[in-house]
Design a protein around this motif. Structure first.
Motif, PDB file in Angstrom:
ATOM      1  N   ALA A 187       4.531   0.471   6.085  1.00 18.41           N
ATOM      2  CA  ALA A 187       3.188   0.335   5.310  1.00 18.41           C
ATOM      3  C   ALA A 187       2.711   0.556   6.640  1.00 18.41           C
ATOM      4  CB  ALA A 187       4.256  -1.295   6.683  1.00 18.41           C
ATOM      5  N   ARG A 188       2.526   2.269   7.315  1.00 18.33           N
ATOM      6  CA  ARG A 188       1.703   2.586   7.423  1.00 18.33           C
ATOM      7  C   ARG A 188       0.957   3.612   7.099  1.00 18.33           C
ATOM      8  NH1 ARG A 188       4.864   4.509  12.003  1.00 18.33           N
ATOM      9  NH2 ARG A 188       3.708   2.504  13.422  1.00 18.33           N
ATOM     10  N   ARG A 189       1.280   3.805   5.999  1.00 21.72           N
ATOM     11  CA  ARG A 189       1.191   5.125   4.650  1.00 21.72           C
ATOM     12  C   ARG A 189       0.927   4.296   4.218  1.00 21.72           C
ATOM     13  NH1 ARG A 189       5.374   9.225   2.515  1.00 21.72           N
ATOM     14  NH2 ARG A 189       3.645   9.762   1.726  1.00 21.72           N
ATOM     15  N   GLN A 190       0.854   3.175   3.517  1.00 19.23           N
ATOM     16  CA  GLN A 190       0.297   2.077   3.099  1.00 19.23           C
ATOM     17  C   GLN A 190      -1.234   1.666   3.157  1.00 19.23           C
ATOM     18  OE1 GLN A 190       0.510   0.522  -1.078  1.00 19.23           O
ATOM     19  NE2 GLN A 190      -1.603   0.506   0.154  1.00 19.23           N
ATOM     20  N   LEU A 191      -1.263   1.881   4.309  1.00 24.64           N
ATOM     21  CA  LEU A 191      -2.626   1.420   5.263  1.00 24.64           C
ATOM     22  C   LEU A 191      -3.670   2.471   4.732  1.00 24.64           C
ATOM     23  CD1 LEU A 191      -1.497  -1.514   7.719  1.00 24.64           C
ATOM     24  CD2 LEU A 191      -2.509  -2.177   5.411  1.00 24.64           C
ATOM     25  N   ARG A 192      -3.064   3.699   5.264  1.00 23.79           N
ATOM     26  CA  ARG A 192      -4.011   5.100   5.082  1.00 23.79           C
ATOM     27  C   ARG A 192      -4.038   5.188   3.880  1.00 23.79           C
ATOM     28  NH1 ARG A 192       0.138   8.060   9.784  1.00 23.79           N
ATOM     29  NH2 ARG A 192      -0.636   6.476  11.985  1.00 23.79           N
ATOM     30  N   HIS A 193      -3.364   4.956   2.711  1.00 24.73           N
ATOM     31  CA  HIS A 193      -3.621   5.086   2.150  1.00 24.73           C
ATOM     32  C   HIS A 193      -5.055   4.557   1.276  1.00 24.73           C
ATOM     33  CE1 HIS A 193      -3.365   6.141  -2.501  1.00 24.73           C
ATOM     34  NE2 HIS A 193      -3.699   4.599  -2.813  1.00 24.73           N
ATOM     35  N   ILE A 194      -4.649   3.297   2.093  1.00 23.08           N
ATOM     36  CA  ILE A 194      -5.657   2.181   1.349  1.00 23.08           C
ATOM     37  C   ILE A 194      -7.465   2.726   2.210  1.00 23.08           C
ATOM     38  CG2 ILE A 194      -6.816  -0.377   1.569  1.00 23.08           C
ATOM     39  CD1 ILE A 194      -4.510  -1.081   2.000  1.00 23.08           C
ATOM     40  N   LEU A 195      -7.096   2.599   3.263  1.00 30.05           N
ATOM     41  CA  LEU A 195      -8.502   3.905   4.172  1.00 30.05           C
ATOM     42  C   LEU A 195      -9.002   4.913   3.212  1.00 30.05           C
ATOM     43  CD1 LEU A 195      -7.175   3.067   8.059  1.00 30.05           C
ATOM     44  CD2 LEU A 195      -9.533   1.672   6.541  1.00 30.05           C
ATOM     45  N   ASP A 196      -8.064   5.536   3.119  1.00 38.67           N
ATOM     46  CA  ASP A 196      -8.846   6.936   2.221  1.00 38.67           C
ATOM     47  C   ASP A 196      -8.679   6.356   0.771  1.00 38.67           C
ATOM     48  OD1 ASP A 196      -7.362   8.459   4.341  1.00 38.67           O
ATOM     49  OD2 ASP A 196      -5.242   8.811   3.441  1.00 38.67           O
ATOM     50  N   MET A 197      -8.431   5.568   0.085  1.00 39.05           N
ATOM     51  CA  MET A 197      -9.030   5.054  -1.319  1.00 39.05           C
ATOM     52  C   MET A 197     -10.760   4.745  -0.658  1.00 39.05           C
ATOM     53  SD  MET A 197      -7.196   5.955  -3.550  1.00 39.05           S
ATOM     54  CE  MET A 197      -7.826   5.086  -4.513  1.00 39.05           C
ATOM     55  N   THR A 198     -10.740   3.598  -0.212  1.00 36.70           N
ATOM     56  CA  THR A 198     -12.634   3.460   0.874  1.00 36.70           C
ATOM     57  C   THR A 198     -13.505   4.789   1.167  1.00 36.70           C
ATOM     58  OG1 THR A 198     -11.776   3.015   3.111  1.00 36.70           O
ATOM     59  CG2 THR A 198     -11.090   1.380   1.223  1.00 36.70           C
ATOM     60  N   GLU A 199     -13.065   4.872   1.242  1.00 34.07           N
ATOM     61  CA  GLU A 199     -13.809   6.883   1.537  1.00 34.07           C
ATOM     62  C   GLU A 199     -14.528   7.342   0.064  1.00 34.07           C
ATOM     63  OE1 GLU A 199     -14.491   8.581   3.827  1.00 34.07           O
ATOM     64  OE2 GLU A 199     -13.082   7.019   5.342  1.00 34.07           O
ATOM     65  N   HIS A 200     -13.712   7.087  -1.408  1.00 39.09           N
ATOM     66  CA  HIS A 200     -14.619   7.330  -2.309  1.00 39.09           C
ATOM     67  C   HIS A 200     -15.730   6.266  -2.467  1.00 39.09           C
ATOM     68  CE1 HIS A 200     -11.619   9.748  -3.971  1.00 39.09           C
ATOM     69  NE2 HIS A 200     -10.870   8.742  -3.573  1.00 39.09           N
ATOM     70  N   ASP A 201     -16.815   6.287  -2.771  1.00 43.09           N
ATOM     71  CA  ASP A 201     -18.179   5.337  -2.817  1.00 43.09           C
ATOM     72  C   ASP A 201     -17.780   4.948  -4.383  1.00 43.09           C
ATOM     73  OD1 ASP A 201     -19.290   6.897  -1.943  1.00 43.09           O
ATOM     74  OD2 ASP A 201     -20.707   8.265  -2.875  1.00 43.09           O
ATOM     75  N   ASP A 278      -6.707  -1.328  12.570  1.00 45.62           N
ATOM     76  CA  ASP A 278      -6.929  -2.058  13.957  1.00 45.62           C
ATOM     77  C   ASP A 278      -5.256  -2.554  13.219  1.00 45.62           C
ATOM     78  OD1 ASP A 278      -8.300  -0.854  15.303  1.00 45.62           O
ATOM     79  OD2 ASP A 278      -9.242  -3.599  15.364  1.00 45.62           O
ATOM     80  N   VAL A 279      -4.169  -2.955  11.982  1.00 44.56           N
ATOM     81  CA  VAL A 279      -3.108  -3.217  11.665  1.00 44.56           C
ATOM     82  C   VAL A 279      -2.393  -2.051  12.325  1.00 44.56           C
ATOM     83  CG1 VAL A 279      -2.034  -3.631   9.952  1.00 44.56           C
ATOM     84  CG2 VAL A 279      -4.152  -5.380  10.090  1.00 44.56           C
ATOM     85  N   ALA A 280      -2.444  -1.187  10.892  1.00 44.03           N
ATOM     86  CA  ALA A 280      -2.250   0.063  10.995  1.00 44.03           C
ATOM     87  C   ALA A 280      -1.534   0.598  12.268  1.00 44.03           C
ATOM     88  CB  ALA A 280      -2.811   1.900   9.777  1.00 44.03           C
ATOM     89  N   ARG A 281      -2.553   0.670  13.273  1.00 47.61           N
ATOM     90  CA  ARG A 281      -2.263   1.275  14.357  1.00 47.61           C
ATOM     91  C   ARG A 281      -1.240   0.644  15.311  1.00 47.61           C
ATOM     92  NH1 ARG A 281      -6.748   2.535  18.494  1.00 47.61           N
ATOM     93  NH2 ARG A 281      -6.616   0.429  18.126  1.00 47.61           N
ATOM     94  N   SER A 282      -0.783  -0.779  14.841  1.00 48.09           N
ATOM     95  CA  SER A 282      -0.383  -1.715  16.314  1.00 48.09           C
ATOM     96  C   SER A 282       1.276  -1.906  14.791  1.00 48.09           C
ATOM     97  CB  SER A 282      -0.283  -3.228  15.501  1.00 48.09           C
ATOM     98  OG  SER A 282      -1.362  -3.970  14.439  1.00 48.09           O
TER      99      SER A 282
END
Length: 282
Positions: A187-201, A278-282
């Motif tokens: 789950a944490r890796r999934q959330l971090r992946h979403i954050l990485d994807m949002t770096e794209h314009d 925040d969800v990823a950290r929790s």
């Protein structure tokens, strides 16, 4: 010309648009056939996508129907002349046809808007997250079937990369972010992946928080694929029996409104990233 046994959703859409064009002109299929120099059965087979149709015939039909939308005509011509087999064809005898139709729809879309409540959108899923979802399928999938679905899902995501990636806007409910599919690590890796994807314009993810309360569209997932012209937009809905594709103008209008209203209750991009973090950290 041999009859097609199983036309794809894109081929069916071409035939349906030619039928709508004829019906808007008030012309019968018999009259359309006479003007084209063929028979009524040929027109029926073209409109039912049992026969292919050439670019010249698409333009001739448009002229006969007095179509005043050249952008629509050329978009239909592009659909008619498309002969290249997409990567999804390698799954033709392996996966349900609806999954191939979805990949083809996404491939040709110029913009995608999607909304999910209980799941992370497929185009943003990690292989581990997708694998866990497929393990819960009913009836149960065999390990090879699961891996075929995972690889297909990963290949669908290629539209988000490259020199001309597709514009992608996702609305995700906080509930989907807190689902621990595969356990905390996955789950944490999934959330971090979403954050990485949002770096794209070209990728936007906005979160609907629990505090938003009720909103339209909360009971289903929605994928809105924008075509080269508005009349060729398509809505795809996930159901227990597979994908459902909608393209009637009233349906498209309805889901545009639903997505707009869901977006209105979602957090902005920065606040959404903070929730995901925040969800990823929790």
């Amino acid at each position: 010309m041999p009859l097609r046994r199983n036309p794809t959703a894109r081929q069916l859409r071409l035939g349906a648009e030619l039928r709508r064009m004829r019906e808007r002109s008030g012309m019968s299929s018999t009259e359309a056939a006479r003007l084209l120099g063929t028979n009524q059965a040929q027109i029926s087979n073209i409109e039912a996508s049992r026969f292919g149709v050439s670019a010249d015939r698409v333009r001739a039909l448009a002229r006969n129907y007095a179509c005043s939308d050249p952008a629509l005509v050329e978009a239909l011509v592009a659909m008619a002349v498309e002969r290249r087999r997409g990567w999804w064809e390698e799954y033709r005898e392996i996966l349900p046809a609806s999954l191939l139709d979805l990949a083809e729809l996404e491939h040709h879309a110029v913009r995608i808007r999607t909304a999910y409540v209980a799941h992370v959108p497929g185009l943003l899923q990690t292989p581990e997250h997708a694998r866990e979802i497929f393990r819960q399928a009913v009836p149960a999938l065999t390990p090879p079937e699961i891996e075929h679905r995972v690889s297909h899902r990963v290949k669908r995501q290629t539209i988000l990369y490259g020199d001309a990636p597709t514009s992608y806007e996702a609305i995700v409910h906080e509930a989907a972010l807190r689902m621990q599919f595969g356990g905390p690590f996955t789950a944490r890796r999934q959330l971090r992946h979403i954050l990485d994807m949002t770096e794209h314009d070209h990728i936007t993810v906005r979160v609907i928080p629990f505090t938003a309360g009720s909103f339209p569209g909360s009971g289903q997932s929605i994928l809105y694929a924008t075509g080269p012209v508005a009349k060729l937009d398509t809505v795809q809905l996930d159901t227990e029996h597979g994908s459902e594709f909608l393209d009637a103008e009233a349906q498209l209008d309805r889901y545009r409104v639903v997505l707009d209203r869901m977006e209105s209750v979602a957090l902005d991009e920065a606040a959404s990233r903070k929730v995901i973090h925040d969800v990823a950290r929790s």
